[in-house]
Design an enzyme around this catalytic site. Sequence first.
Site, PDB file in Angstrom:
ATOM      1  N   LYS A  61       0.684  -1.328  -0.068  1.00 20.81           N
ATOM      2  CA  LYS A  61       0.371   0.387   0.053  1.00 20.81           C
ATOM      3  C   LYS A  61       0.955   1.039   0.073  1.00 20.81           C
ATOM      4  CE  LYS A  61      -2.407  -2.348   3.607  1.00 20.81           C
ATOM      5  NZ  LYS A  61      -3.138  -2.630   5.021  1.00 20.81           N
ATOM      6  N   GLY A  62       2.238   1.217   0.245  1.00 22.66           N
ATOM      7  CA  GLY A  62       2.557   2.089   0.673  1.00 22.66           C
ATOM      8  C   GLY A  62       3.060   3.169  -0.548  1.00 22.66           C
ATOM      9  N   GLU A 117       6.854   2.527  -6.427  1.00 18.74           N
ATOM     10  CA  GLU A 117       7.488   2.083  -5.076  1.00 18.74           C
ATOM     11  C   GLU A 117       7.313   3.086  -4.648  1.00 18.74           C
ATOM     12  OE1 GLU A 117       7.051  -0.438  -3.582  1.00 18.74           O
ATOM     13  OE2 GLU A 117       7.836  -1.840  -4.027  1.00 18.74           O
ATOM     14  N   ASP A 118       7.289   3.104  -2.845  1.00 21.59           N
ATOM     15  CA  ASP A 118       7.663   4.267  -2.350  1.00 21.59           C
ATOM     16  C   ASP A 118       8.949   4.045  -1.809  1.00 21.59           C
ATOM     17  OD1 ASP A 118       7.042   1.485  -1.173  1.00 21.59           O
ATOM     18  OD2 ASP A 118       6.690   2.113   0.586  1.00 21.59           O
ATOM     19  N   ASP A 121      14.308  -1.305  -0.480  1.00 22.15           N
ATOM     20  CA  ASP A 121      15.067  -1.848   0.664  1.00 22.15           C
ATOM     21  C   ASP A 121      16.565  -2.960   0.248  1.00 22.15           C
ATOM     22  OD1 ASP A 121      15.758  -1.769   3.071  1.00 22.15           O
ATOM     23  OD2 ASP A 121      14.226  -2.513   4.266  1.00 22.15           O
ATOM     24  N   LYS A 149      16.803   2.604   0.077  1.00 23.01           N
ATOM     25  CA  LYS A 149      18.124   2.057   0.953  1.00 23.01           C
ATOM     26  C   LYS A 149      19.372   1.903  -0.385  1.00 23.01           C
ATOM     27  CE  LYS A 149      15.616   2.778   5.098  1.00 23.01           C
ATOM     28  NZ  LYS A 149      14.808   1.312   6.039  1.00 23.01           N
ATOM     29  N   PHE A 170      14.709   4.162  10.037  1.00 18.51           N
ATOM     30  CA  PHE A 170      13.067   3.415   9.630  1.00 18.51           C
ATOM     31  C   PHE A 170      12.326   4.619   9.558  1.00 18.51           C
ATOM     32  CE2 PHE A 170       9.161   1.500  10.716  1.00 18.51           C
ATOM     33  CZ  PHE A 170       9.179   0.514   9.692  1.00 18.51           C
ATOM     34  N   VAL A 171      11.783   4.364   7.649  1.00 15.30           N
ATOM     35  CA  VAL A 171      10.816   5.847   7.764  1.00 15.30           C
ATOM     36  C   VAL A 171      10.345   5.159   7.577  1.00 15.30           C
ATOM     37  CG1 VAL A 171      12.733   7.060   6.452  1.00 15.30           C
ATOM     38  CG2 VAL A 171      11.714   5.498   5.641  1.00 15.30           C
ATOM     39  N   ASP A 177       4.954   2.961   6.554  1.00 16.31           N
ATOM     40  CA  ASP A 177       3.869   2.573   7.355  1.00 16.31           C
ATOM     41  C   ASP A 177       4.842   1.616   8.906  1.00 16.31           C
ATOM     42  OD1 ASP A 177       3.826   0.565   6.198  1.00 16.31           O
ATOM     43  OD2 ASP A 177       2.802  -0.566   8.061  1.00 16.31           O
ATOM     44  N   ARG A 183       1.596   6.446   7.818  1.00 16.81           N
ATOM     45  CA  ARG A 183       0.979   6.395   6.021  1.00 16.81           C
ATOM     46  C   ARG A 183       0.048   8.112   5.801  1.00 16.81           C
ATOM     47  NH1 ARG A 183       1.750   0.825   3.592  1.00 16.81           N
ATOM     48  NH2 ARG A 183       1.227  -0.269   5.017  1.00 16.81           N
TER      49      ARG A 183
HETATM   50  C1  PRP Z   1       7.574  -1.851   1.075  1.00 10.98           C
HETATM   51  C2  PRP Z   1       7.823  -1.104   0.037  1.00 10.98           C
HETATM   52  C3  PRP Z   1       8.242  -2.544  -1.119  1.00 10.98           C
HETATM   53  C4  PRP Z   1       9.204  -3.001  -0.410  1.00 10.98           C
HETATM   54  C5  PRP Z   1      10.423  -3.205  -0.486  1.00 10.98           C
HETATM   55  O1  PRP Z   1       6.314  -2.232   1.573  1.00 10.98           O
HETATM   56  O2  PRP Z   1       6.784  -0.701  -0.402  1.00 10.98           O
HETATM   57  O3  PRP Z   1       6.938  -3.307  -1.492  1.00 10.98           O
HETATM   58  O4  PRP Z   1       8.462  -2.921   1.515  1.00 10.98           O
HETATM   59  O5  PRP Z   1      11.293  -3.844   0.528  1.00 10.98           O
HETATM   60  P1  PRP Z   1      12.467  -4.654  -0.010  1.00 10.98           P
HETATM   61  O6  PRP Z   1      12.903  -3.817  -0.494  1.00 10.98           O
HETATM   62  O7  PRP Z   1      13.236  -5.331   0.657  1.00 10.98           O
HETATM   63  O8  PRP Z   1      11.607  -6.193  -1.292  1.00 10.98           O
HETATM   64  P2  PRP Z   1       5.798  -3.164   2.410  1.00 10.98           P
HETATM   65  O9  PRP Z   1       5.844  -5.275   2.172  1.00 10.98           O
HETATM   66  O10 PRP Z   1       6.533  -2.668   3.828  1.00 10.98           O
HETATM   67  O11 PRP Z   1       4.204  -3.496   2.684  1.00 10.98           O
HETATM   68  P3  PRP Z   1       3.129  -1.398   2.397  1.00 10.98           P
HETATM   69  O12 PRP Z   1       3.645  -1.296   1.520  1.00 10.98           O
HETATM   70  O13 PRP Z   1       1.881  -2.061   2.452  1.00 10.98           O
HETATM   71  O14 PRP Z   1       3.590  -0.816   4.369  1.00 10.98           O
END
Ligand code: PRP
Length: 203
Positions: A61-62, A117-118, A121, A149, A170-171, A177, A183
Amino acid sequence: MPTKPANPAKRSTKMSAGQRAEESLRVLISHSRIRARVRQMAQEIRRDFPDEPMHLVGVLKGSILFLADLARELGGEVSFDFISVSSYGKGMDSTGEVKMIKDLDVSIEGRSVLVVEDILDTGLTLKYLLRLFEERKPKHLRVAVLLDKVERRIADVRADYTGFVIPNEFVVGYGLDYDERYRNLPDVCVVRLGPGGKTKVEA
Ligand code: PRP
């Protein structure tokens, strides 16, 4: 008339909506910086694809606030779809496993797809998505991420358009979220535990 935003340094001392007493927030990237960078990113994308209908694929959802702002800045013909995958357990640690929760509604074959993508990571989510989407034969497949990151990367993936490279903190905010809270913050903030407490960082 909109009110002038508060000084971010002062704002971080106040309790935000959804904030628990033991948590404090420090603004890392203000909404005005985000807005300016999103506008630039849209210009970069439109320079590369001036007349192309762009099919934005938001990763729930991010990404939703970023996608909404980016779509408005892009102009031209734009459509949306959303996918939901899960790579994190509850809380802050990544399990490294990616699971499909909701697939796209429409085919991407022959479309110019921009994955939105938000945060990038470990890169495991994006690697999974790119492999999945490439098999579906889009005309173009590009990636826009707001936050990167870089130092956390495990998978060999990169975004075509990046908003900000950030440190391993941690952002939350602007779609991101902590246990589904924060969010709706307009800024990207770092979560801290307690008044002089430790900053929460990834495992
Ligand atoms: C976050 C973000 C990416 C993913 C990145 O989603 O939106 O989809 O993690 O992480 P990675 O590079 O380590 O794979 P999250 O699973 O937290 O779900 P959300 O967007 O619903 O908060």
